[in-house]
Write a protein that holds these residues in place. Structure first.
Motif, short mmCIF file in Angstrom:
data_model
loop_
_atom_site.label_atom_id
_atom_site.label_comp_id
_atom_site.label_asym_id
_atom_site.label_seq_id
_atom_site.Cartn_x
_atom_site.Cartn_y
_atom_site.Cartn_z
N ILE A 109 0.82 -1.09 0.32
CA ILE A 109 -0.34 0.02 0.06
C ILE A 109 1.12 1.55 -0.22
O ILE A 109 1.26 1.49 1.28
CB ILE A 109 -0.70 -0.04 1.24
N SER A 110 0.91 1.87 -1.07
CA SER A 110 1.96 3.33 -1.13
C SER A 110 0.58 4.51 -0.85
O SER A 110 -0.31 4.62 -2.40
CB SER A 110 2.35 3.00 -2.24
N SER A 111 0.81 5.08 0.01
CA SER A 111 -0.21 6.19 -0.07
C SER A 111 0.08 7.65 0.03
O SER A 111 1.55 7.87 0.94
CB SER A 111 -1.06 6.12 1.03
N TYR A 112 0.20 8.91 -0.53
CA TYR A 112 0.44 10.23 -0.79
C TYR A 112 -1.06 10.36 0.18
O TYR A 112 -2.28 10.49 -0.38
CB TYR A 112 0.54 10.39 -2.03
N GLU A 113 -0.33 11.37 0.86
CA GLU A 113 -1.16 12.02 1.26
C GLU A 113 -1.52 13.71 2.02
O GLU A 113 0.08 13.92 2.27
CB GLU A 113 -2.16 11.47 3.15
N GLY A 217 -3.84 16.02 -5.18
CA GLY A 217 -4.14 15.44 -4.42
C GLY A 217 -3.40 14.60 -3.74
O GLY A 217 -3.06 13.86 -4.58
N PRO A 218 -4.87 13.90 -2.73
CA PRO A 218 -3.69 12.46 -2.35
C PRO A 218 -4.18 11.04 -2.83
O PRO A 218 -5.58 11.04 -3.94
CB PRO A 218 -4.61 12.03 -1.10
N PHE A 219 -3.55 10.10 -3.38
CA PHE A 219 -3.76 9.50 -3.77
C PHE A 219 -3.44 8.08 -3.33
O PHE A 219 -2.25 7.37 -2.50
CB PHE A 219 -3.23 8.93 -4.92
N THR A 220 -3.55 6.56 -3.42
CA THR A 220 -3.30 5.66 -2.68
C THR A 220 -2.73 4.54 -3.99
O THR A 220 -3.56 3.56 -4.69
CB THR A 220 -4.11 4.76 -2.14
N VAL A 221 -2.32 3.26 -3.94
CA VAL A 221 -1.39 2.66 -5.00
C VAL A 221 -1.32 1.46 -4.42
O VAL A 221 -0.92 1.26 -3.20
CB VAL A 221 0.15 2.50 -6.08
N LEU A 222 -2.38 0.08 -4.26
CA LEU A 222 -2.32 -0.82 -3.96
C LEU A 222 -1.43 -1.78 -4.94
O LEU A 222 -2.49 -2.43 -6.26
CB LEU A 222 -3.84 -1.36 -3.85
N GLY A 223 -1.06 -2.59 -4.40
CA GLY A 223 -0.31 -3.53 -4.94
C GLY A 223 -0.35 -5.19 -4.63
O GLY A 223 -0.89 -5.20 -3.53
N TYR A 224 -0.87 -6.03 -5.41
CA TYR A 224 -0.90 -7.60 -4.86
C TYR A 224 0.07 -8.66 -5.45
O TYR A 224 1.37 -8.24 -6.07
CB TYR A 224 -2.69 -8.23 -5.52
N ASP A 225 0.78 -9.50 -4.90
CA ASP A 225 1.34 -10.80 -4.93
C ASP A 225 1.65 -11.62 -6.53
O ASP A 225 2.68 -11.47 -7.15
CB ASP A 225 1.44 -11.55 -3.54
N ASP A 226 0.14 -11.31 -7.27
CA ASP A 226 0.42 -12.22 -8.19
C ASP A 226 -0.05 -10.86 -9.20
O ASP A 226 -1.36 -10.45 -9.74
CB ASP A 226 -0.20 -12.97 -8.32
N GLU A 227 0.76 -9.97 -9.84
CA GLU A 227 0.39 -8.89 -10.88
C GLU A 227 -0.19 -9.74 -12.15
O GLU A 227 -1.02 -8.42 -11.94
CB GLU A 227 1.86 -8.22 -11.75
N LEU A 228 -0.57 -10.49 -12.23
CA LEU A 228 -0.91 -10.63 -13.24
C LEU A 228 -2.38 -11.32 -13.67
O LEU A 228 -3.81 -10.71 -13.76
CB LEU A 228 -0.44 -12.45 -14.26
N LEU A 229 -2.50 -11.83 -11.76
CA LEU A 229 -4.16 -12.36 -11.41
C LEU A 229 -5.32 -11.33 -10.73
O LEU A 229 -5.91 -10.85 -11.36
CB LEU A 229 -3.75 -13.30 -10.49
N ASP A 230 -3.74 -10.07 -10.48
CA ASP A 230 -4.38 -9.19 -9.39
C ASP A 230 -3.74 -7.66 -9.72
O ASP A 230 -2.53 -7.29 -8.98
CB ASP A 230 -4.97 -9.06 -7.68
N PRO A 231 -4.30 -6.82 -10.81
CA PRO A 231 -3.34 -5.94 -11.38
C PRO A 231 -3.91 -5.25 -10.59
O PRO A 231 -4.22 -5.06 -9.86
CB PRO A 231 -4.07 -5.79 -12.79
N THR A 232 -2.29 -4.22 -10.48
CA THR A 232 -2.60 -2.81 -9.90
C THR A 232 -3.49 -1.95 -9.37
O THR A 232 -3.72 -1.93 -10.82
CB THR A 232 -0.98 -1.84 -9.72
N ARG A 255 2.76 5.77 -10.03
CA ARG A 255 3.88 4.72 -9.32
C ARG A 255 4.95 5.80 -9.67
O ARG A 255 5.81 6.50 -9.19
CB ARG A 255 3.74 3.48 -10.19
N LEU A 256 4.91 6.59 -10.87
CA LEU A 256 5.54 7.23 -10.90
C LEU A 256 5.58 8.58 -10.22
O LEU A 256 6.58 9.03 -10.11
CB LEU A 256 5.96 8.15 -12.42
N MET A 257 5.15 9.24 -10.46
CA MET A 257 4.36 10.85 -9.00
C MET A 257 4.73 10.00 -7.63
O MET A 257 5.52 10.63 -6.89
CB MET A 257 2.62 10.47 -9.30
#
Length: 284
Positions: A109-113, A217-232, A255-257
């Motif tokens: 969980i990558s979050s900018y607040e 403004g704020p945002f959150t990036v959610l990543g998962y163990d298997d990117e193919l099954l569950d993309p970010t 992601r770049l931000m």
């Protein structure tokens, strides 16, 4: 605490797999609707997540798509899991969007607040003060339910394998008085405590850093163990709506931000020192 599979994630995976099988079969939505006697919009709504898919629907679709026995068994299991209830369903009146279901199984969980302390790191007193400020019409019972829901969310940090939580906080978050000096002192102390958690990385973006990549403004990036099954996924929230973005160009942009924000923010050690100085500004 063991990790419990998220029905929200299973439902998303089921929709993606059904779409993949349809593409493999060389069928368009109109073909599926004609063969199964459905309206075309039912196929589209199932694949886009606007309509719940039943076990019978899955059976009819995988048969039409000529799925293998292994695929049929896997999708039937996904359909069962997708219909289960997550703990957050009990708080549907105060957790109106699907975000918590996607957060529940994230591995990162990558979050900018820029305005508030992120929910996973809020103290109960800070939660109550922010509710009071943002929901002037909330009665005591509603406030208690919101608090209970937010505190329940924090349990994922106590999982056997917790997600990697990386937070970049704008300095304004810890400078803005929410609930009074004692509330803020306790909240900043909680952030300092989080800095010592091996699964948490916290950085402060000071005012001195100037303009930056996430001024919108704020945002959150959610990543998962298997990117193919569950993309970010990227989650964005404002006063009137929420967005969940999963298109690769959109995800890559955020992601770049976040990378730019990490580079401009104080490193974790200096962020902890900065927070200690801020805490001293709030009297005991």
């Amino acid at each position: 605490m063991a990790q419990i599979p998220s029905p929200t994630i299973r439902a998303r995976r089921l929709r993606r797999e059904l779409r993949r099988l349809r593409d493999r079969a060389g069928l368009i939505a109109e073909d599926v609707a004609t063969d199964l006697g459905w309206h075309r919009t039912k196929v589209i709504r199932i694949e886009q997540g606007h309509s719940r898919v039943t076990q019978d629907d899955v059976r009819d679709l995988v048969t039409l798509y000529k799925a293998t026995d292994e695929e049929q068994e896997s999708l039937a299991a996904l359909a069962r899991q997708a219909r289960q209830k997550g703990w957050w369903n009990a708080y549907g009146d105060v957790l109106p969007d699907a975000y918590v279901g996607f957060e529940a199984e994230a591995s990162s969980i990558s979050s900018y607040e820029s305005l508030l302390v992120p929910g996973l790191l809020q103290t109960e007193e800070y939660i109550r003060a922010s509710i009071q400020a943002g929901r002037a019409t909330a009665d005591e019972d509603e406030s208690d339910r919101i608090v209970a829901a937010r505190l329940a969310r924090k349990a994922l940090l106590s999982r056997d394998v917790p997600p990697k939580l990386w937070v970049v906080l704008d300095e304004a978050v810890v400078r803005r008085m929410v609930g009074g000096p004692s509330v803020m002192r306790a909240q900043v102390a909680r952030l300092i405590e989080a800095c010592a958690n091996p699964s948490v990385v916290l950085q402060v973006l000071p005012f001195s850093a100037g303009a930056h990549a996430a001024m919108s403004g704020p945002f959150t990036v959610l990543g998962y163990d298997d990117e193919l099954l569950d993309p970010t996924l990227v989650y964005i929230e404002n006063d009137t709506s929420t967005l969940l973005l999963d298109k690769e160009p959109q995800v890559a942009r955020y992601r770049l931000m976040f990378d730019h924000l990490r580079a401009k923010a104080l490193d974790p050690d200096h962020s902890g020192e900065f927070l200690a100085r801020v805490m001293d500004d709030y009297p005991k």
